[in-house]
Design a protein around this motif. Sequence first.
Motif, PDB file in Angstrom:
ATOM      1  N   CYS A   7      -7.490   0.959  -4.913  1.00  0.00           N
ATOM      2  CA  CYS A   7      -7.029  -0.221  -4.177  1.00  0.00           C
ATOM      3  C   CYS A   7      -8.079  -0.647  -3.148  1.00  0.00           C
ATOM      4  CB  CYS A   7      -5.705   0.111  -3.479  1.00  0.00           C
ATOM      5  SG  CYS A   7      -5.011  -1.270  -2.551  1.00  0.00           S
ATOM      6  N   CYS A  24      -7.674  -1.076  -0.146  1.00  0.00           N
ATOM      7  CA  CYS A  24      -7.476  -0.367   1.121  1.00  0.00           C
ATOM      8  C   CYS A  24      -8.200   0.976   1.133  1.00  0.00           C
ATOM      9  CB  CYS A  24      -5.988  -0.152   1.386  1.00  0.00           C
ATOM     10  SG  CYS A  24      -5.236   1.143   0.384  1.00  0.00           S
ATOM     11  N   HIS A  57       0.811  -1.220   0.000  1.00  0.00           N
ATOM     12  CA  HIS A  57       0.000   0.000   0.000  1.00  0.00           C
ATOM     13  C   HIS A  57       0.843   1.268   0.000  1.00  0.00           C
ATOM     14  CE1 HIS A  57      -3.415  -2.612   0.217  1.00  0.00           C
ATOM     15  NE2 HIS A  57      -2.735  -3.287   1.124  1.00  0.00           N
ATOM     16  N   CYS A 101      -1.750   2.267  -5.209  1.00  0.00           N
ATOM     17  CA  CYS A 101      -0.909   1.447  -4.329  1.00  0.00           C
ATOM     18  C   CYS A 101      -0.060   0.460  -5.149  1.00  0.00           C
ATOM     19  CB  CYS A 101      -1.767   0.643  -3.361  1.00  0.00           C
ATOM     20  SG  CYS A 101      -2.606   1.659  -2.139  1.00  0.00           S
TER      21      CYS A 101
HETATM   22 ZN   LIG Z   1      -3.831  -0.010  -1.039  1.00  0.00          ZN
END
Ligand SMILES: [Zn+2]
Length: 308
Positions: A179, A181, A169, A186
């Motif tokens: 992403c 996340c 990340h 990332c």
């Molecule tokens: Zn990420």
Amino acid sequence: MSDIFIGIDVGGTNFRLGVVQDLRVIWEKRFPADFSGVCRRQSAAEALETITATLNDAVSEARAAYPVIRAIGIGFPGFIAPSTKHVISSPNLPHLSNADIVTPLERRTGLSVALENDASAAAYGEFVLSPQSNGDLIYLGLGTGVGGGLVLQGKLHGGVHGVAMEIGHLTVERGGRLCGCGNRGCLEQYASTNGVVQTYAELTGKTLSAYDIAQAAQQKENVAISAFERAGEYLAGALAHIAKVVDVSDVVIGGGMSASWSLMQVTFERRLSEDLIPALRGKVKVRLSQAQDQAGIIGAAMLAGRQG
Ligand SMILES: [Zn+2]
């Protein structure tokens, strides 16, 4: 006789359990387990129950073969809270937040359970399997995502919030691909199998599996070669930054995508050399894992032994 442990490597799509004695896997069970899909289809509570039940069933099977188990270690794809050992969250297992896997499994099995990030467990596994190691090691796991682990002076460094070495990340393209996340650009959106699939799709308009793209690259298809070369460049750029921060010379590359390392190696090495400061050039030794994807299992088992 030396103690016997169970090491479990939970992936987003695969589940692997090993009975480990003297740093060797003496019994193994592996099967596809689509926990990513489970987390998408089920509520968080249901998904947690499915995951712990799967873990418990596999442990029961192992104990039928090896009744005297000392403790269980699990490498799990997510951020693990260092104090409570809860899964804080997992970019690849959506909706799982502040989830306690350890307590229900300890209750069901009566054994002590250690939980660690999957790449950290693999890093520890690579460390214990490397007798030549000077005590410091960076592990980079290339699979559907990109994981990272750091061992310093023989100890796993997980960080205060459980996100140390979340190399997947690191932002490598501001405003880039979205992403799991929640951020954009990332590393794991570029240097993982998913990343290679996306790069290839962007360049050709066609969606192939990473395996098929690797096959095409071996057949000298230029676009397929570029997709892997780009992955290697991004990975090297990120590693160069990490090496400048932690100054560790021993780097191990593992994970399923490392089977295609030869397609990434040239651009990786060139970019790494370019991006490292001169004092570090030629001093960061990168090697492929020799553990045949068992580092995660062995590392998790040894972490259980340390805790138990
Ligand atoms: Zn990420």
